[in-house]
Design a protein around this motif. Sequence first.
Motif, PDB file in Angstrom:
ATOM      1  N   SER A 384      19.626  14.605  57.809  1.00  0.00           N
ATOM      2  CA  SER A 384      19.989  14.327  59.195  1.00  0.00           C
ATOM      3  C   SER A 384      20.649  15.555  59.817  1.00  0.00           C
ATOM      4  O   SER A 384      21.517  16.180  59.203  1.00  0.00           O
ATOM      5  CB  SER A 384      20.951  13.137  59.276  1.00  0.00           C
ATOM      6  OG  SER A 384      21.294  12.859  60.620  1.00  0.00           O
ATOM      7  N   HIS A 385      20.211  15.905  61.020  1.00  0.00           N
ATOM      8  CA  HIS A 385      20.854  16.989  61.758  1.00  0.00           C
ATOM      9  C   HIS A 385      22.249  16.566  62.194  1.00  0.00           C
ATOM     10  O   HIS A 385      22.538  15.384  62.358  1.00  0.00           O
ATOM     11  CB  HIS A 385      20.028  17.356  62.993  1.00  0.00           C
ATOM     12  CG  HIS A 385      19.063  18.472  62.757  1.00  0.00           C
ATOM     13  ND1 HIS A 385      19.442  19.684  62.207  1.00  0.00           N
ATOM     14  CD2 HIS A 385      17.725  18.580  63.019  1.00  0.00           C
ATOM     15  CE1 HIS A 385      18.392  20.484  62.126  1.00  0.00           C
ATOM     16  NE2 HIS A 385      17.335  19.836  62.613  1.00  0.00           N
ATOM     17  N   VAL A 386      23.108  17.547  62.416  1.00  0.00           N
ATOM     18  CA  VAL A 386      24.488  17.313  62.836  1.00  0.00           C
ATOM     19  C   VAL A 386      24.668  17.820  64.262  1.00  0.00           C
ATOM     20  O   VAL A 386      24.110  18.853  64.643  1.00  0.00           O
ATOM     21  CB  VAL A 386      25.480  18.040  61.902  1.00  0.00           C
ATOM     22  CG1 VAL A 386      26.921  17.808  62.354  1.00  0.00           C
ATOM     23  CG2 VAL A 386      25.300  17.603  60.463  1.00  0.00           C
ATOM     24  N   GLY A 387      25.444  17.096  65.065  1.00  0.00           N
ATOM     25  CA  GLY A 387      25.869  17.592  66.362  1.00  0.00           C
ATOM     26  C   GLY A 387      24.877  17.416  67.490  1.00  0.00           C
ATOM     27  O   GLY A 387      23.993  16.558  67.466  1.00  0.00           O
ATOM     28  N   VAL A 388      25.022  18.274  68.516  1.00  0.00           N
ATOM     29  CA  VAL A 388      24.258  18.206  69.764  1.00  0.00           C
ATOM     30  C   VAL A 388      23.189  19.291  69.759  1.00  0.00           C
ATOM     31  O   VAL A 388      23.442  20.425  69.346  1.00  0.00           O
ATOM     32  CB  VAL A 388      25.194  18.388  70.980  1.00  0.00           C
ATOM     33  CG1 VAL A 388      24.399  18.382  72.282  1.00  0.00           C
ATOM     34  CG2 VAL A 388      26.264  17.302  70.988  1.00  0.00           C
ATOM     35  N   GLU A 389      22.007  18.947  70.213  1.00  0.00           N
ATOM     36  CA  GLU A 389      20.891  19.897  70.239  1.00  0.00           C
ATOM     37  C   GLU A 389      20.675  20.452  71.637  1.00  0.00           C
ATOM     38  O   GLU A 389      20.683  19.730  72.620  1.00  0.00           O
ATOM     39  CB  GLU A 389      19.608  19.222  69.759  1.00  0.00           C
ATOM     40  CG  GLU A 389      18.391  20.145  69.749  1.00  0.00           C
ATOM     41  CD  GLU A 389      17.141  19.466  69.215  1.00  0.00           C
ATOM     42  OE1 GLU A 389      16.984  19.409  67.985  1.00  0.00           O
ATOM     43  OE2 GLU A 389      16.331  18.973  70.039  1.00  0.00           O
ATOM     44  N   LEU A 390      20.479  21.765  71.721  1.00  0.00           N
ATOM     45  CA  LEU A 390      20.052  22.435  72.951  1.00  0.00           C
ATOM     46  C   LEU A 390      18.656  22.974  72.691  1.00  0.00           C
ATOM     47  O   LEU A 390      18.483  23.941  71.953  1.00  0.00           O
ATOM     48  CB  LEU A 390      21.013  23.566  73.314  1.00  0.00           C
ATOM     49  CG  LEU A 390      20.601  24.463  74.488  1.00  0.00           C
ATOM     50  CD1 LEU A 390      20.378  23.645  75.756  1.00  0.00           C
ATOM     51  CD2 LEU A 390      21.634  25.559  74.719  1.00  0.00           C
ATOM     52  N   ALA A 391      17.649  22.307  73.255  1.00  0.00           N
ATOM     53  CA  ALA A 391      16.248  22.637  72.971  1.00  0.00           C
ATOM     54  C   ALA A 391      15.717  23.654  73.978  1.00  0.00           C
ATOM     55  O   ALA A 391      15.756  23.430  75.194  1.00  0.00           O
ATOM     56  CB  ALA A 391      15.404  21.368  73.002  1.00  0.00           C
ATOM     57  N   LEU A 392      15.205  24.760  73.473  1.00  0.00           N
ATOM     58  CA  LEU A 392      14.572  25.799  74.275  1.00  0.00           C
ATOM     59  C   LEU A 392      13.079  25.824  73.954  1.00  0.00           C
ATOM     60  O   LEU A 392      12.647  25.278  72.944  1.00  0.00           O
ATOM     61  CB  LEU A 392      15.199  27.160  73.983  1.00  0.00           C
ATOM     62  CG  LEU A 392      16.728  27.244  74.067  1.00  0.00           C
ATOM     63  CD1 LEU A 392      17.197  28.631  73.625  1.00  0.00           C
ATOM     64  CD2 LEU A 392      17.220  26.940  75.466  1.00  0.00           C
ATOM     65  N   ASN A 393      12.303  26.489  74.807  1.00  0.00           N
ATOM     66  CA  ASN A 393      10.859  26.563  74.592  1.00  0.00           C
ATOM     67  C   ASN A 393      10.372  27.939  74.996  1.00  0.00           C
ATOM     68  O   ASN A 393      10.483  28.321  76.166  1.00  0.00           O
ATOM     69  CB  ASN A 393      10.145  25.486  75.410  1.00  0.00           C
ATOM     70  CG  ASN A 393       8.674  25.350  75.035  1.00  0.00           C
ATOM     71  OD1 ASN A 393       8.054  26.293  74.534  1.00  0.00           O
ATOM     72  ND2 ASN A 393       8.102  24.175  75.267  1.00  0.00           N
ATOM     73  N   ASN A 394       9.857  28.692  74.027  1.00  0.00           N
ATOM     74  CA  ASN A 394       9.419  30.050  74.327  1.00  0.00           C
ATOM     75  C   ASN A 394       8.281  30.089  75.346  1.00  0.00           C
ATOM     76  O   ASN A 394       8.078  31.096  76.033  1.00  0.00           O
ATOM     77  CB  ASN A 394       8.988  30.776  73.048  1.00  0.00           C
ATOM     78  CG  ASN A 394       7.863  30.091  72.312  1.00  0.00           C
ATOM     79  OD1 ASN A 394       8.110  29.197  71.505  1.00  0.00           O
ATOM     80  ND2 ASN A 394       6.618  30.493  72.556  1.00  0.00           N
ATOM     81  N   LYS A 395       7.542  28.979  75.496  1.00  0.00           N
ATOM     82  CA  LYS A 395       6.441  28.932  76.462  1.00  0.00           C
ATOM     83  C   LYS A 395       6.933  28.897  77.901  1.00  0.00           C
ATOM     84  O   LYS A 395       6.151  29.099  78.833  1.00  0.00           O
ATOM     85  CB  LYS A 395       5.556  27.726  76.170  1.00  0.00           C
ATOM     86  CG  LYS A 395       4.821  27.822  74.843  1.00  0.00           C
ATOM     87  CD  LYS A 395       3.884  26.654  74.616  1.00  0.00           C
ATOM     88  CE  LYS A 395       3.150  26.803  73.289  1.00  0.00           C
ATOM     89  NZ  LYS A 395       2.214  25.667  73.045  1.00  0.00           N
ATOM     90  N   HIS A 396       8.208  28.653  78.086  1.00  0.00           N
ATOM     91  CA  HIS A 396       8.761  28.617  79.439  1.00  0.00           C
ATOM     92  C   HIS A 396       9.121  30.004  79.953  1.00  0.00           C
ATOM     93  O   HIS A 396       9.393  30.161  81.143  1.00  0.00           O
ATOM     94  CB  HIS A 396      10.004  27.721  79.474  1.00  0.00           C
ATOM     95  CG  HIS A 396       9.698  26.278  79.265  1.00  0.00           C
ATOM     96  ND1 HIS A 396      10.682  25.326  79.023  1.00  0.00           N
ATOM     97  CD2 HIS A 396       8.522  25.602  79.255  1.00  0.00           C
ATOM     98  CE1 HIS A 396      10.126  24.138  78.877  1.00  0.00           C
ATOM     99  NE2 HIS A 396       8.814  24.290  79.001  1.00  0.00           N
ATOM    100  N   SER A 397       9.147  30.995  79.071  1.00  0.00           N
ATOM    101  CA  SER A 397       9.481  32.350  79.501  1.00  0.00           C
ATOM    102  C   SER A 397       8.215  33.106  79.895  1.00  0.00           C
ATOM    103  O   SER A 397       7.301  33.256  79.076  1.00  0.00           O
ATOM    104  CB  SER A 397      10.193  33.105  78.383  1.00  0.00           C
ATOM    105  OG  SER A 397      10.307  34.476  78.713  1.00  0.00           O
ATOM    106  N   PRO A 398       8.146  33.608  81.119  1.00  0.00           N
ATOM    107  CA  PRO A 398       6.968  34.384  81.534  1.00  0.00           C
ATOM    108  C   PRO A 398       6.918  35.760  80.883  1.00  0.00           C
ATOM    109  O   PRO A 398       5.915  36.469  81.019  1.00  0.00           O
ATOM    110  CB  PRO A 398       7.162  34.505  83.052  1.00  0.00           C
ATOM    111  CG  PRO A 398       8.642  34.435  83.246  1.00  0.00           C
ATOM    112  CD  PRO A 398       9.149  33.487  82.192  1.00  0.00           C
TER     113      PRO A 398
END
Length: 500
Positions: A384-398
Amino acid sequence: MAIPLPIIASSLKGHSSFTFPSEKPAPPPLLTQNNNRFQERLKKLELATRRTLPVVLTRVLSERNESTAQQEEEKKKLSQYWREIHGENNWSGYLDPMDPLLRSELIRYGDMVQACYDSFNYDPYSQYCGSCNYSPRTLFESLGLTFLGYEVSRYLYATADIKLPNFFKNPISSKVWSRSANWIGYVCVSNDETSAKLGRRDIAIAWRGTVTRLEWVADLLDYLKPVTSAKIPCPDPTVTVESGFLDVYTNKDKDCRFCKYSAREQVLTEMRSLMLKYPNEELSITVTGHSLGAALAVLSAYDIVESGLNKTEDGRTVPVTVFSFAGPRVGNVRFKNRVEGLGVKVLRVVNVNDDVPKVPGMILNENDPTFLQKLTDKLPWSYSHVGVELALNNKHSPYLKETNDPLDFHNLEAYLHLLDGYQGKDKKFKLSDDRDIALVNKSSDFLNNELVVPPSWWQAAYKGMVKKDGRWVEPERPTMEDHPSEMAHHMKQLGLDSDS
């Protein structure tokens, strides 16, 4: 992740020029240059590429246009809201939209981790392979990171005598500084000036991740064992963590001066010392790491609190926060509950296309239905992961190109680039101009091909490359249409027809 660094460099107004290591000699200059200063710098570059110890990345900074008034306002806000930035309310209202102060702090701690990669000795033919290229006193100065405002108090070492072989770099030379140890991170403390800006004295621990390929993922023993088996004083014997991570953290070699004590013992000893050194100050403990180092960050932060080392002599509790980048799962759901129950705050920064945060426990994990988690929480494969996740996506960067290379998705500099442009869910990617995009290609080839990144400072100087809209480009050159009569005259002198 970190692999040998390619040659990338930038000359920025108001900042120094930096060199980067390469496996090939530096190419010759593009034009003949009689400038003595230039020739001197070129010789230094050529010599640097031939050294046994690799020249490492220092730090390439974007120009900042903040006024003094803006900087003072930032200091005031950070000192006022640092507890919220460090997760007092689990970052509620700070992630969407992305709070600028939180973004800045995440990138700052990410730079601390990147320093581990940039100063690590990767050269297998060097007798110092697996160590740090710089002394603790000169680490930040050598990397151009004095702006962080921290001083290194201790280096951390782990023994290579574990079952995660690809996590370490082994020397070929017969005369080496250590056959058993690898440099794995450091402990640092904010200086007086930075402490005033932060609103407290910050004790930071930075852990590096793997220095070779991602094969360590396959090397995971992938079964859980109790933290009590490593003498971590947990009252619940069902709290378990991945055995390979626990070995890196707790194993030692009594015959080696650098890992005579385990990484755990080194960290806890330094924490005791620093807590006594600053008895009457407002303190915080921040642990950060990337990849496998992110797992060590979670494990060590938990251990510090479980061992009661975040308590001052007068009974105050020092907040402990983890900022992890590309971190895998560390333990079972009981470990998660124990960590969060002790008040350790964990913010996990992940790229949704990166596979490392999805292991171990690809089948049995926190995404399963609650009833299934309860049925399987005692199995040695349920994570199980711990804590809060901040999800990024490399496809969003031009600025990043389409790729299927898992190393690109896992690259720490790519993570920091994505943080720099992240504004919130479903919001347009926009760089904050605090970070140069050229850093993305420091150890990868992830930038779009049309983004011209000068391969070295002298090419930038000779071609006159300039930064425009976050890109390194050549200035516009005169054409026949711009100066028809002048160009025609030159072509006539060369004996060329204007149509040729």
